[in-house]
Design a protein around this motif. Structure first.
Motif, PDB file in Angstrom:
ATOM      1  N   GLU A  13       0.669  -1.160  -0.028  1.00  0.00           N
ATOM      2  CA  GLU A  13      -0.102  -0.287   0.431  1.00  0.00           C
ATOM      3  C   GLU A  13       1.020   1.039   0.048  1.00  0.00           C
ATOM      4  O   GLU A  13       0.318   2.252  -0.703  1.00  0.00           O
ATOM      5  N   ARG A  17       1.599   3.821  -2.912  1.00  0.00           N
ATOM      6  CA  ARG A  17       1.172   5.538  -2.708  1.00  0.00           C
ATOM      7  C   ARG A  17       2.191   6.431  -3.105  1.00  0.00           C
ATOM      8  O   ARG A  17       1.984   7.580  -4.011  1.00  0.00           O
ATOM      9  N   HIS A  20       3.009   6.070  -6.978  1.00  0.00           N
ATOM     10  CA  HIS A  20       1.351   6.954  -7.785  1.00  0.00           C
ATOM     11  C   HIS A  20       2.048   9.028  -7.592  1.00  0.00           C
ATOM     12  O   HIS A  20       2.095   9.150  -8.632  1.00  0.00           O
ATOM     13  N   GLU A  21       2.778   9.242  -6.194  1.00  0.00           N
ATOM     14  CA  GLU A  21       2.794  10.497  -5.650  1.00  0.00           C
ATOM     15  C   GLU A  21       4.320  10.398  -6.914  1.00  0.00           C
ATOM     16  O   GLU A  21       4.113  11.698  -7.874  1.00  0.00           O
TER      17      GLU A  21
END
Ligand code: NAD
Length: 342
Positions: A13, A17, A20-21
């Motif tokens: 997870e 995240r 993606h950033e």
């Protein structure tokens, strides 16, 4: 759930995240060294407990999904990532210091049943990968890596980068040529851009990599044109209508002849075995601060293409190449820059 399953899910997870950033938003919130640490923890868990592997684990995937705002380009040859090796420069014994490099060379030699292997070396540019397709010598399409299978079509933006030839040099261009390389921002252009951003009251960029990625992935190519982006070629993915050189070193020489910027020769020697690789690593590390662009390590590629083909690929990276990362020095700078923006 076991403690290992819980930790693996947590790591997936977090990495999803952060990925993606970094890949999609060009706005990382943690230093690369922290991402790398978590990635290796997940890799180690999956190696120890293969049942923990899920098909869409960050250890099995490349980059991030292309942004829907851009037309999507399916890569004829997937754009993969690179496996990483790290060295602990605090250790005095070179065999311990470069243990992961030694393991890489052992795997390659075993795979090829060879006593010694020749490697092409290069800096690992800290920018973003681009695919450039030339038809009959003319730039026809440019695409980002995206998730490795499909990227973003950014041809108009790439046409504004002066270092990238719109037309190949030479009388008889190949019918088709796909070149890959890195779009980056030189340190001095990055400093100038951030100074301008401050003057205009705009947000500053955390580092040259994010400035380059943010500048290239613009919907308005006039903005890209105002940013000073640079480029270095480092691979050929497809050729038709010309001879494809049979070594990586030969590819680089050909790319230079065709008009592509390639890094100066003293930064890309062809060397033999671990001794050659570790001497190159330490040489480039000592020159790193004086280079006009940022690098986060060096890359080694088996020089002969037929040997590369014999070794092939694992899920997200070739078996015939590795990125040998430098110890993190930018960790603090990134965190500070991010704190300043908040
Ligand atoms: P990578 O950057 O480790 O290696 C693959 C890339 O290296 C290629 O796509 C290419 O763009 C580049 N490259 C530079 N010089 C090259 C050369 N000479 N030859 C071939 N390729 C060259 O892999 P990745 O999957 O793109 O990114 C992973 C890295 O990105 C991580 O190790 C981490 O440092 C960083 N990252 C950071 C965050 C964050 O939140 N800070 C998130 C995701 C990824």
């Amino acid at each position: 759930m076991t403690a290992y399953e819980t930790r693996a899910a947590e790591l997936r997870e977090l990495l999803n995240r952060y990925g993606h950033e970094y890949y999609v938003l060009d706005a990382p919130t943690v230093p690369d060294a922290e991402y790398d640490r978590l990635f290796r923890e997940l890799q180690a868990l999956e190696e120890g407990y293969p049942a923990l592997v899920v098909a869409d684990s960050p250890t099995r995937r490349v980059g991030g999904a292309p942004l829907a705002e851009f037309d999507s380009v399916v890569h004829a040859v997937p754009m993969l990532s690179l496996s990483n090796a790290f060295s602990d420069m605090q250790l005095a014994d070179p065999a311990e210091r470069h243990a992961e490099l030694i393991q890489f060379d052992e795997r390659v030699r075993k795979g090829l049943d060879a006593a010694e292997v020749e490697y092409a070396t290069e800096p690992k540019f800290d920018g973003l990968a681009i695919s450039l397709l030339y038809e009959n010598g003319v730039l026809a399409r440019a695409a980002t890596r995206g998730d490795g299978v499909a990227g973003e079509q950014v041809t108009e933006n790439v046409r504004t980068i002066r270092a990238i030839p719109l037309k190949l040099d030479g009388a008889n261009p190949p019918a088709l040529l796909e070149v890959r390389g890195e779009v980056l921002m030189l340190k001095r252009d990055f400093e100038r851009l951030n100074a301008d951003q401050i003057e205009r009251g705009d947000k500053t960029f955390a580092n040259p990599r994010n400035a380059a990625a943010g500048s290239l992935r613009q919907l308005d190519s006039r903005i890209t044109a105002q940013r000073r982006l640079s480029f270095f070629a480092y691979a050929i993915a497809q050729v038709a209508g010309a001879d494809w050189p049979d070594t990586h070193g030969g590819e680089m020489a050909w790319l230079k002849q065709l008009g592509f910027p390639v890094v100066e020769e003293s930064l890309r020697p062809v060397v033999k075995g671990v001794a050659g690789l570790s001497a190159y690593y330490e040489d480039v590390m000592s020159r790193r601060a004086g280079l006009p662009f940022e690098i986060d390590g060096v890359v080694y590629k088996v020089n002969r293409r037929e040997l590369q083909d014999a070794l092939g690929f694992v899920s997200r990276a070739p078996r015939w190449a590795i990125a040998h990362k430098f110890p993190a020095e930018e960790a603090l700078t990134v965190v500070e820059a991010i704190e300043e923006q908040v």
